[in-house]
Design a protein around this motif. Sequence first.
Motif, mmCIF file in Angstrom:
data_model
loop_
_atom_site.group_PDB
_atom_site.id
_atom_site.type_symbol
_atom_site.label_atom_id
_atom_site.label_comp_id
_atom_site.label_asym_id
_atom_site.label_seq_id
_atom_site.Cartn_x
_atom_site.Cartn_y
_atom_site.Cartn_z
ATOM 1 N N ALA A 54 -18.191 7.780 -0.728
ATOM 2 C CA ALA A 54 -17.829 8.383 -2.010
ATOM 3 C C ALA A 54 -18.326 9.825 -2.106
ATOM 4 C CB ALA A 54 -18.394 7.554 -3.162
ATOM 5 N N VAL A 55 -19.512 10.097 -1.538
ATOM 6 C CA VAL A 55 -20.036 11.463 -1.548
ATOM 7 C C VAL A 55 -19.098 12.390 -0.785
ATOM 8 C CG1 VAL A 55 -21.907 12.962 -0.735
ATOM 9 C CG2 VAL A 55 -22.434 10.777 -1.838
ATOM 10 N N ARG A 56 -18.663 11.958 0.390
ATOM 11 C CA ARG A 56 -17.769 12.790 1.194
ATOM 12 C C ARG A 56 -16.393 12.905 0.551
ATOM 13 N NH1 ARG A 56 -18.799 16.596 3.900
ATOM 14 N NH2 ARG A 56 -17.870 16.247 5.951
ATOM 15 N N TYR A 57 -15.908 11.816 -0.065
ATOM 16 C CA TYR A 57 -14.637 11.889 -0.782
ATOM 17 C C TYR A 57 -14.728 12.919 -1.916
ATOM 18 C CZ TYR A 57 -12.382 7.782 1.379
ATOM 19 O OH TYR A 57 -11.781 6.916 2.249
ATOM 20 N N ASN A 58 -15.857 12.918 -2.633
ATOM 21 C CA ASN A 58 -16.037 13.878 -3.720
ATOM 22 C C ASN A 58 -16.074 15.307 -3.206
ATOM 23 O OD1 ASN A 58 -16.375 12.878 -6.561
ATOM 24 N ND2 ASN A 58 -17.672 11.403 -5.499
ATOM 25 N N GLN A 59 -16.668 15.512 -2.047
ATOM 26 C CA GLN A 59 -16.674 16.846 -1.461
ATOM 27 C C GLN A 59 -15.251 17.293 -1.117
ATOM 28 O OE1 GLN A 59 -19.462 16.229 1.743
ATOM 29 N NE2 GLN A 59 -21.168 17.063 0.559
ATOM 30 N N ALA A 60 -14.466 16.368 -0.603
ATOM 31 C CA ALA A 60 -13.070 16.687 -0.290
ATOM 32 C C ALA A 60 -12.314 17.068 -1.559
ATOM 33 C CB ALA A 60 -12.403 15.505 0.401
ATOM 34 N N VAL A 61 -12.550 16.347 -2.644
ATOM 35 C CA VAL A 61 -11.883 16.648 -3.911
ATOM 36 C C VAL A 61 -12.201 18.065 -4.363
ATOM 37 C CG1 VAL A 61 -11.874 16.110 -6.388
ATOM 38 C CG2 VAL A 61 -11.661 14.269 -4.704
ATOM 39 N N GLN A 62 -13.467 18.470 -4.228
ATOM 40 C CA GLN A 62 -13.842 19.811 -4.666
ATOM 41 C C GLN A 62 -13.264 20.888 -3.762
ATOM 42 O OE1 GLN A 62 -17.771 20.701 -6.015
ATOM 43 N NE2 GLN A 62 -18.238 18.580 -6.455
ATOM 44 N N LEU A 63 -13.131 20.584 -2.491
ATOM 45 C CA LEU A 63 -12.571 21.563 -1.554
ATOM 46 C C LEU A 63 -11.080 21.794 -1.800
ATOM 47 C CD1 LEU A 63 -14.434 20.407 1.647
ATOM 48 C CD2 LEU A 63 -14.498 22.734 0.739
ATOM 49 N N TYR A 64 -10.410 20.788 -2.308
ATOM 50 C CA TYR A 64 -8.969 20.912 -2.557
ATOM 51 C C TYR A 64 -8.763 21.643 -3.878
ATOM 52 C CZ TYR A 64 -4.016 19.687 -2.711
ATOM 53 O OH TYR A 64 -2.634 19.746 -2.748
ATOM 54 N N LYS A 65 -8.620 22.955 -3.805
ATOM 55 C CA LYS A 65 -8.458 23.776 -5.001
ATOM 56 C C LYS A 65 -7.010 23.860 -5.472
ATOM 57 C CE LYS A 65 -12.820 24.977 -4.986
ATOM 58 N NZ LYS A 65 -13.752 24.405 -5.984
ATOM 59 N N GLY A 66 -6.095 23.334 -4.681
ATOM 60 C CA GLY A 66 -4.682 23.407 -5.021
ATOM 61 C C GLY A 66 -3.847 23.321 -3.762
ATOM 62 N N PRO A 67 -2.538 23.506 -3.875
ATOM 63 C CA PRO A 67 -1.644 23.389 -2.713
ATOM 64 C C PRO A 67 -2.011 24.346 -1.592
ATOM 65 C CG PRO A 67 -0.389 23.474 -4.757
ATOM 66 C CD PRO A 67 -1.799 23.820 -5.122
ATOM 67 N N TYR A 68 -1.719 23.932 -0.379
ATOM 68 C CA TYR A 68 -1.962 24.749 0.806
ATOM 69 C C TYR A 68 -1.006 25.936 0.830
ATOM 70 C CZ TYR A 68 -2.087 25.881 5.834
ATOM 71 O OH TYR A 68 -2.188 26.515 7.045
ATOM 72 N N LEU A 69 -1.555 27.141 0.939
ATOM 73 C CA LEU A 69 -0.765 28.378 0.989
ATOM 74 C C LEU A 69 0.413 28.327 0.008
ATOM 75 C CD1 LEU A 69 -0.648 29.150 4.829
ATOM 76 C CD2 LEU A 69 -2.218 30.068 3.102
#
Length: 267
Positions: free
Chosen positions: A145-160
């Motif tokens: 869950a910690v790593r999933y949460n980190q992924a959520v924060q890294l995803y700021k929006g659509p790629y390029l």
Amino acid sequence: MNHLNDHTLAPPSLTSTVHTLGGFRLTLNGVPVEHWKGGLTKALFQHLLSNLERPVSRTALIEALWGESSATKPAAGLKVAVHTLRQLFTEAPPAGPDDPRLWISFQDAGYALHAENLWIDVHEFEKAVTEAIRLERDGDPAAAAVRYNQAVQLYKGPYLPESDDPWATSRRERFKNMQLQVLTRLAAHSYERGDLQEVLVSQHRMLEIDPCREESYQELMRCHALLHQPSRVQDWFATCVHQMATRLAVEPGAATRAAYHEALRTA
């Protein structure tokens, strides 16, 4: 849900970063690159970055950068863009021992981008998702869950999001689906813990990515039924009907209608 601040995800000592999720930004030694000296230089960098360390043939690069353009000498234009990009790397202001090393090699009739000491958001996103899946498979849901949460924060929006090139739109869809997978797993973990508020948060985020995701509307209605909030059940069903009609010109499916009536019955 274990909320983490953005600074916990930032590179610990590097001052050179690439952001591709939610918008493109390249920073070298703390200085944002804003002048690319040519219309295709940035696109070339983005395409080579998406294939980091792997050579891309000149034919593939010309097709990606020029498409069906009427340019008469795209091969010469590619050489100019590569030369300009190399100049940009060498002109980066010095910062110290952690200076990035970026260079372009010519191999196998194509070009490859190489990078050292460069933090790339989408690579960190993929790494977090992969590790979270492994941790979950190994029976450590809390660490996952910690790593999933980190992924959520890294995803700021659509790629390029500013690029309409086919290779970029394909990757955009892939990373969007990965983020939806991450949020689905987080919602499942929250539901198992009985944390309905965090389930709602995850489902809201999924609808921000895909406003017509019927599974999210179904879960939102079930959660509000468990919270004894019939008016919220009705609100979410109405929102689903509106979004499906305006975006897809269809009505909600049978499963969504059934979830709505069941949620109203039990709320």
